[in-house]
Structure formats: C-alpha cells, structure tokens
Design an enzyme around this catalytic site. Structure first.
Site, PDB file in Angstrom:
ATOM      1  N   GLY A   1      21.548  28.621  32.382  1.00  0.00           N
ATOM      2  CA  GLY A   1      22.387  29.396  33.248  1.00  0.00           C
ATOM      3  C   GLY A   1      22.885  30.821  32.310  1.00  0.00           C
TER       4      GLY A   1
ATOM      5  CG  PHE B   1      30.983  36.007  33.786  1.00  0.00           C
ATOM      6  CD1 PHE B   1      31.239  36.843  33.186  1.00  0.00           C
ATOM      7  CD2 PHE B   1      30.754  35.606  35.286  1.00  0.00           C
ATOM      8  CE1 PHE B   1      31.476  38.151  34.201  1.00  0.00           C
ATOM      9  CE2 PHE B   1      31.040  36.835  35.934  1.00  0.00           C
ATOM     10  CZ  PHE B   1      31.629  38.019  35.672  1.00  0.00           C
TER      11      PHE B   1
ATOM     12  CD  GLU C   1      38.184  40.875  45.606  1.00  0.00           C
ATOM     13  OE1 GLU C   1      38.980  41.030  44.650  1.00  0.00           O
ATOM     14  OE2 GLU C   1      36.784  40.595  45.333  1.00  0.00           O
TER      15      GLU C   1
HETATM   16  C1  LIG Z   1      32.077  37.064  45.689  1.00  0.00           C
HETATM   17  C2  LIG Z   1      32.893  36.471  44.366  1.00  0.00           C
HETATM   18  C3  LIG Z   1      33.830  37.452  43.791  1.00  0.00           C
HETATM   19  C4  LIG Z   1      34.391  36.899  42.616  1.00  0.00           C
HETATM   20  N1  LIG Z   1      35.561  37.797  42.324  1.00  0.00           N
HETATM   21  C5  LIG Z   1      35.962  37.352  41.032  1.00  0.00           C
HETATM   22  C6  LIG Z   1      37.094  38.090  40.417  1.00  0.00           C
HETATM   23  O1  LIG Z   1      37.450  39.172  40.907  1.00  0.00           O
HETATM   24  N2  LIG Z   1      37.411  37.722  39.237  1.00  0.00           N
HETATM   25  C7  LIG Z   1      36.908  36.668  38.421  1.00  0.00           C
HETATM   26  O2  LIG Z   1      37.148  36.378  37.324  1.00  0.00           O
HETATM   27  N3  LIG Z   1      36.006  35.837  39.133  1.00  0.00           N
HETATM   28  C8  LIG Z   1      35.333  36.327  40.437  1.00  0.00           C
HETATM   29  N4  LIG Z   1      34.449  35.380  41.036  1.00  0.00           N
HETATM   30  C9  LIG Z   1      34.239  34.459  40.393  1.00  0.00           C
HETATM   31  C10 LIG Z   1      33.199  34.350  39.030  1.00  0.00           C
HETATM   32  O3  LIG Z   1      32.202  35.114  39.589  1.00  0.00           O
HETATM   33  C11 LIG Z   1      32.640  32.906  38.827  1.00  0.00           C
HETATM   34  O4  LIG Z   1      33.642  32.252  38.285  1.00  0.00           O
HETATM   35  C12 LIG Z   1      31.624  33.258  37.521  1.00  0.00           C
HETATM   36  O5  LIG Z   1      30.703  34.026  37.881  1.00  0.00           O
HETATM   37  C13 LIG Z   1      31.102  31.793  37.137  1.00  0.00           C
HETATM   38  O6  LIG Z   1      30.340  32.013  35.988  1.00  0.00           O
HETATM   39  P1  LIG Z   1      29.350  30.905  35.630  1.00  0.00           P
HETATM   40  O7  LIG Z   1      28.564  31.258  34.418  1.00  0.00           O
HETATM   41  O8  LIG Z   1      29.837  29.447  35.579  1.00  0.00           O
HETATM   42  O9  LIG Z   1      28.414  30.813  36.797  1.00  0.00           O
HETATM   43  P2  LIG Z   1      27.406  31.901  37.344  1.00  0.00           P
HETATM   44  O10 LIG Z   1      28.107  33.233  37.160  1.00  0.00           O
HETATM   45  O11 LIG Z   1      27.231  31.707  38.882  1.00  0.00           O
HETATM   46  O12 LIG Z   1      26.086  31.810  36.809  1.00  0.00           O
HETATM   47  C14 LIG Z   1      25.173  30.635  36.885  1.00  0.00           C
HETATM   48  C15 LIG Z   1      23.965  31.126  36.302  1.00  0.00           C
HETATM   49  O13 LIG Z   1      22.924  30.126  36.535  1.00  0.00           O
HETATM   50  C16 LIG Z   1      21.718  30.356  36.821  1.00  0.00           C
HETATM   51  N5  LIG Z   1      21.210  29.380  37.720  1.00  0.00           N
HETATM   52  C17 LIG Z   1      21.381  28.641  38.742  1.00  0.00           C
HETATM   53  N6  LIG Z   1      20.714  27.580  39.011  1.00  0.00           N
HETATM   54  C18 LIG Z   1      19.949  27.266  37.920  1.00  0.00           C
HETATM   55  C19 LIG Z   1      18.741  26.451  37.501  1.00  0.00           C
HETATM   56  N7  LIG Z   1      18.491  25.290  38.288  1.00  0.00           N
HETATM   57  N8  LIG Z   1      18.249  26.755  36.418  1.00  0.00           N
HETATM   58  C20 LIG Z   1      18.486  27.602  35.526  1.00  0.00           C
HETATM   59  N9  LIG Z   1      19.447  28.626  35.709  1.00  0.00           N
HETATM   60  C21 LIG Z   1      19.982  28.567  36.918  1.00  0.00           C
HETATM   61  C22 LIG Z   1      22.093  31.433  37.971  1.00  0.00           C
HETATM   62  O14 LIG Z   1      20.881  32.246  38.085  1.00  0.00           O
HETATM   63  C23 LIG Z   1      23.271  32.098  37.261  1.00  0.00           C
HETATM   64  O15 LIG Z   1      22.641  33.123  36.410  1.00  0.00           O
HETATM   65  C24 LIG Z   1      34.034  35.808  42.025  1.00  0.00           C
HETATM   66  C25 LIG Z   1      32.859  35.158  42.662  1.00  0.00           C
HETATM   67  C26 LIG Z   1      32.236  35.593  43.836  1.00  0.00           C
HETATM   68  C27 LIG Z   1      31.064  34.725  44.294  1.00  0.00           C
END
Ligand SMILES: Cc1cc2nc3c(=O)[nH]c(=O)nc-3n(C[C@H](O)[C@H](O)[C@H](O)COP(=O)(O)OP(=O)(O)OC[C@H]3O[C@@H](n4cnc5c(N)ncnc54)[C@H](O)[C@@H]3O)c2cc1C
Length: 450
Positions: free
Chosen positions: A31, A34, A190
C-alpha cells in the site's frame, strides 16, 4: 515487554544469500497510501531493502477527492505517481500489483501479477473499502467517494447529466440533476457542500436555461444530527452552512434501496435522483479478514503499542486497516490521513530500531484537531482539548493542515494555485468531461503519408 518483542523478531535480522553472504533485511510494504509512504520514507537511511507494492501506480490524496469530483482540483493535484516519490531513495523498489494473500507463518505475500515475495518485515497499509451495509442496489448504483476512479467517475457523471438535461429539459423533472448524499460525517458533508456550491454558482452560469429551484441536493443522515463526532455548536454551524448552499438536510432517515433514478427511504418516501453519493461507511481491506487474527469493529486489525500485530512482531499494521490505540491517551484513533501518516512513520522507525538491535517504542499520536470543510470559507475544527473554531479562520487552518499532508511541494503548489484562483474568481477549472471510448476517425491514407 518490548525487549521480548525484539527477541521474537530476532529471526528477522536479515537472511543469507546463495553464497552465504548476509542479505539486508527485506521490508515489504503493501500500500502506497499515507501509511505506506510514511513508513517507506522513514526507512530511507535504514540498513534494509524495501519493496513497496501498490495496486495503483499512484498515491491518492483522499481528503481532496470531493474537490476533484466537484471540478475544483485536477487529477494531478489529488494523486501523485508513487515511483516519483522515491527517486532519491536508493533502498526502495516499487511495483504495481495487487496483494492477493498473506502467509504469516511462511512470511510470504502473493500478488495478482508478480511472483510471490518473501519478507523479513511486513508493513500492511492497504487501507479500507466502502461498506454499503447490505443496502439494496448500492453496489450497482451508488457513487462511492473513496478512490481516484470514484471521484473521476462522479465528476463525469454529473457533467454528462447536466448536458443531457440541457438537451432534454424533461430530464430535470425526472430528477436527473438531483443528488442524494448518504452520510452526515465529514465525507458526506464535504461532498454535499461542495456540490451545492458547484450547482448554485458555476453550473447555474453554465446552464442558464435550467431552473435552479427544480434541482435538489439532499443529505440523508441516519442519526439525529450531522457531524456526530463534533460538539453541538459545530453541528449547528455545519447544518446552517449546508442550508445556505442549497442543500436539504434530512436526519433520522435511512436509505433503504437505490435504483438508477430513484432512492427509497425507510420511511417510505421516494426521492427522484439519478445520482446517489455514498459517504456512510467503511470497513478494513479484505486482506485483514484473511489473516486469521481476531479483528476489531470494522474488521480492523488490532495492533500493540508499537503497531505490531499480536504474535507477529515482524508485521506492522497501520492506517485505515488497523485498530490503533494511542499509547498515551489509550484512545482508539480514528481512520484519518494524519493518523495513517504518523503511524506509518512510527512503524518505519520501529523497524529501523529492530534492525539496529534496539527496542521498539510505543506510538503516540500528535493530534492537531479534527476538522472538516463545508465549502468556501466555511469549516469546523475541534481541538483535542475541546476548543472549537468555525468560519474563515477554520477554513484557512484546514487548508494549511491539508497542504502539509500532500506528498510533495509540487502538489502543494498545484493545490494552492487552484484554491487561490477559485477563491478570487469563484471559477472551477475542471468542468471538462472526456469520453475515453471516443476514437479519432481514421485519416485517409494520402493524408497520413503526406
Ligand atoms: C472522501 C474522504 C475524505 C477524507 N478526508 C479526510 C480529511 O479531511 N482529513 C484526514 O486526515 N483524513 C481524511 N480522510 C481519511 C484518510 O484519507 C484515510 O484515513 C487515509 O487515506 C488512510 O491512509 P492509508 O494509507 O491507511 O490508506 P489509503 O490512503 O487508502 O491507501 C491504501 C493504499 O493501498 C493500496 N491497495 C489497496 N489494496 C491493495 C492490494 N490488494 N495490494 C496492494 N495495494 C493495495 C491502495 O491503492 C492505496 O494506495 C478522508 C477519506 C475519504 C475517503
């Protein structure tokens, strides 16, 4: 306790290559959100080899997806090529592939399009997926707001509907331009606020023959109020700001079923709408359910204070896929970009400590406040000690915090330019819909050879 963790991870101090030479420990990061990016960046100078695998070749900035869907930002301000982020990181290899299964005992991950990879340390940062809670018709007809593709699809769908209604005004009566937004949390509020501004300003000017009064945007929330996580004054502010943007707020109602042109509520009411935006729920990535560990609410993987998975000190789960308890406050942390980024950096730091033969350290989240925007100049912030802020000041603070989360200076500059331009001109640059199925007509041969 942390000493014991290190002892159990001793097998992950690097393995031997074919000639018996010592290989550097291999860190596999699943992944490039962030969480994954935070972990990889933190390990830049560590004595490890890193493979980062994401199913997309770009990192998505989810907090701004609604701005892409409502034409305020372009694709390249909301997503960034993952490879570009690691040009200066000699120990990072990037692959585009989807992880399909994880064998925790064999320390091996399988993928859809590359050979399986072994690891010494695994960082699980695959995020979450939309949860429709079994709502009839949602999987087929709802527009979720979770991926870049979701936002682009919604943006195109809205523009296509307006052009169609311009050609055939009867479509307006059928609800072609009406939108139902499900969920009174930040994603729903939003999205509804940004749509209200898009509809009542730019699209009103683009389509002067369509009567705005005939077009409805309705936000449906099952609970008694919007923004349940915020204090009452912020909830009231959000409701008022949405109403000013022409959004009808319906609370205490649930969407029962969704058809292409109609939304049925549990009370029996039917809303004519050709667009339903789903911002109501998430659950952890399905890989979490395949691990064989006991999961928490929303299928999230519980982790210890140092972010490692119980019984697997070499596996770290971070971001939306994880159930993280703040080591200092003992509070379960929300699924937020800032939590994911900080936890990613912390997991990276803990892996570097283990590789160097040191103890891991517990994760403490630095909370800058919970915030959300409702539209231009309208936002709410609740600081962790309880102080609140609304209006323009909150909007500027929201902008500053989100600019800091963007992955590069270039992305920050792009978002700044677009926001500043939109702020002064009230214009949105992205109202262009490209039909990717369209093919250029074949040119006559003599024209090609000329
Ligand atoms: C519409 C929206 C608005 C938001 N607004 C805010 C905000 O204002 N402030 C804030 O702090 N947070 C906000 N969030 C929450 C924030 O975006 C998430 O908490 C954050 O993106 C989580 O990060 P992550 O790295 O855990 O997951 P993600 O950012 O979802 O990253 C996961 C990654 O894993 C990859 N992936 C998925 N499956 C697989 C697989 N099988 N194999 C390999 N790669 C894979 C995906 O392509 C992706 O790049 C918002 C979320 C959404 C949906």
């Amino acid at each position: 306790m942390r000493e014991a963790v290190r002892d159990r991870a001793e097998g992950a101090q690097g393995t031997r290559g074919p000639a018996g030479d010592r290989r550097r420990p291999h860190v596999l990061i699943l992944g490039g959100g962030f969480a994954g990016i935070g972990a990889a960046r933190k390990l830049k100078d560590a004595d490890v080899d890193i493979t980062l695998v994401d199913k997309h070749n770009y990192h998505t900035f989810q907090p701004l997806l609604y701005q892409l869907a409502t034409d305020l930002l372009e694709v390249d301000a909301v997503a960034h090529a993952i490879r570009d982020l690691f040009h200066e990181h000699e120990n990072v290899t990037v692959h585009q592939a989807a992880a399909t299964s994880i064998d925790l005992d064999q320390r091996k991950v399988s993928f859809d399009s590359i050979a399986p990879l072994d690891y010494d340390y695994l960082v699980l940062g695959v995020g979450a997926e939309v949860n429709y809670f079994g709502t009839e018709g949602a999987a087929e007809h709802a527009f979720p707001m979770y991926t870049l593709a979701d936002a682009v699809r919604l943006k195109d769908h809205i523009l296509v509907k307006w052009e169609a209604a311009d050609r055939d005004p009867q479509l307006v009566e059928d609800g072609a331009l009406n939108v139902v937004v499900v969920g009174g949390g930040p994603t729903g509020v939003e999205s509804a606020g940004a749509l209200g501004e898009l509809y009542r300003s730019e699209l009103a000017k683009d389509f002067p023959n369509i009567a705005q009064d005939d077009v409805r945007i309705t936000l449906v929330e099952a609970g008694p109020e919007l923004f349940a996580m915020f204090k009452p004054n912020l909830r009231a502010y959000a409701q008022d700001a949405l109403t000013k943007r022409g959004v009808d707020v319906v609370v205490g109602e649930t969407v029962e079923s969704i058809a292409p042109t109609r939304v049925q509520l549990k009370s029996g009411k039917v809303l004519p709408a050709h667009t339903l935006i789903w911002g109501a729920g998430l659950r952890a990535h399905p890989l979490a359910r395949s691990l064989g560990v006991e999961l928490q609410r929303g299928d999230r993987i519980p982790v210890g204070p140092d972010l490692s998975v119980d019984g697997h000190p070499e596996v770290f789960a971070i971001g939306d896929v994880a159930w993280i308890t703040d080591a200092k406050t003992k509070r379960v942390l929300p699924q937020l970009g800032s939590v994911a980024l900080q936890a990613g950096e912390d997991a990276g730091a803990n892996i570097a400590r283990l590789v160097a033969g040191k103890d891991t350290e517990p994760f403490e989240y630095h909370d800058k406040g919970t915030m959300a925007t409702i539209g231009r100049g309208a936002a709410v912030i609740q600081f962790h000690r309880g102080r609140t802020m609304t209006g323009k000041a909150a909007f500027l603070a929201w902008g500053a915090v989100h600019l800091a989360l963007l992955s590069t200076g270039e992305d920050r500059a792009k978002a700044m330019v677009n926001w500043t331009w939109a702020g002064f001109s009230h214009e949105r640059p992205g109202r262009i819909s490209v039909n990717v199925d369209e093919r250029s007509a074949a040119r006559p041969m003599e024209e090609v050879t000329r």
